[in-house]
Enzyme design. Structure first.
Site, PDB file in Angstrom:
ATOM      1  N   HIS A  89       0.943  -1.169   0.008  1.00 52.34           N
ATOM      2  CA  HIS A  89      -0.028  -0.112  -0.035  1.00 52.34           C
ATOM      3  C   HIS A  89       0.935   1.255  -0.219  1.00 52.34           C
ATOM      4  O   HIS A  89       2.046   1.172   0.558  1.00 52.34           O
ATOM      5  CB  HIS A  89      -0.907   0.000   1.273  1.00 52.34           C
ATOM      6  CG  HIS A  89      -2.153   1.000   1.219  1.00 52.34           C
ATOM      7  ND1 HIS A  89      -1.766   2.275   1.537  1.00 52.34           N
ATOM      8  CD2 HIS A  89      -3.256   0.768   0.875  1.00 52.34           C
ATOM      9  CE1 HIS A  89      -3.122   2.832   1.329  1.00 52.34           C
ATOM     10  NE2 HIS A  89      -3.891   2.146   0.886  1.00 52.34           N
ATOM     11  N   GLY A 167      -7.922   9.328   0.308  1.00 52.03           N
ATOM     12  CA  GLY A 167      -8.264  10.102   1.550  1.00 52.03           C
ATOM     13  C   GLY A 167      -8.415  11.748   1.047  1.00 52.03           C
ATOM     14  O   GLY A 167      -8.716  12.599   2.093  1.00 52.03           O
TER      15      GLY A 167
END
Length: 244
Positions: A89, A167
């Site tokens: 990630h 995000g």
């Protein structure tokens, strides 16, 4: 036909009370049409025992069990009931210095242990604006194909996450996302066409119930790796339904 997968990455969020809310997650979700995965913090994985969706780790070590304080091994995740694990990630690459070779090693270790790795690739806004998107992602993919066999690659999952859309509330348009997914599949086809054709490709970048259906309708997008929306059971359920 490739299976649809929706994986929720809770990151460093959650609580036991939130875990309890997710025991009703699969109400109204077509379990035959979509594989649903929740990747909570490792300390909450065992609290999910008995749920009717798959569990995954958020990361794992490429090393064996031993003197590696703070790490978690593939065998530990398996013992907790995990079937999947996220590797590479962007936050792990940025915060913990994980290189392309390390990510490939983690994917290989996961596969050898019997876990399905969800291997993340993706670019920053600076890389995209510099016109280096394809070469950057190609380098991430080439580390995988230098380490994994074609049969191993066919057992993995790739998640494309544009770092600039994680995000931030920004999302690649369905057309932008499809373009990169198509590039990933075509680049891997040069390594092995059968593996590339069967490999599930997920999109991860501020996916929510409002945009999921249009994103998942794209030819090379087989589901999503979901961040913020995976922390709200009703919202995440709607995303899962969009994939099924």
């Amino acid at each position: 036909m490739r299976k649809s997968i929706v994986a929720g990455n809770w990151k460093m969020n959650g609580s036991r009370s939130l875990v309890n809310e997710f025991f009703t997650l699969m109400d109204g979700v077509n379990k035959q049409a979509v594989e649903v995965v929740i990747c909570p913090p490792a300390c909450f994985i065992s609290d999910f025992q008995g749920v009717d969706f798959a569990l995954g780790g958020q990361t794992m070590s490429e090393l064996d069990n031993g003197a590696h304080t703070g790490d978690i091994s593939a065998e530990m995740l398996l013992e907790l009931g995990c079937r999947y694990v996220i590797v590479g990630h962007s936050e792990r690459r940025e915060d913990h210095g994980e290189t392309n070779d390390m990510v490939a090693a983690k994917a290989a270790k996961a596969l050898a242990a019997g876990l399905t790795p969800i291997i993340c690739v993706g670019e920053s806004l600076q890389t995209r604006e510099a016109g280096e998107l394809e070469s950057f992602i190609a380098a991430q993919l080439d580390a995988l194909t230098a380490t994994l066999s074609a049969s191993q690659l066919a057992q993995a999952v790739i998640a494309y996450e544009p770092i600039w859309a994680i995000g931030t509330g920004k999302t690649a348009s369905p057309e932008q996302a499809q373009q990169v997914h198509a590039f990933i599949r075509s680049h891997l086809a040069a390594f092995d066409s059968n593996a590339a054709a069967s490999l599930p490709l997920l999109y991860g970048g501020s996916v929510n119930s409002a945009n999921a259906q249009e994103l998942f309708a794209q030819t090379d997008i087989d589901g999503g790796l979901i961040g913020g929306a995976s922390l709200k059971v009703d919202e995440f359920r709607k995303v899962c339904q969009a994939a099924g």
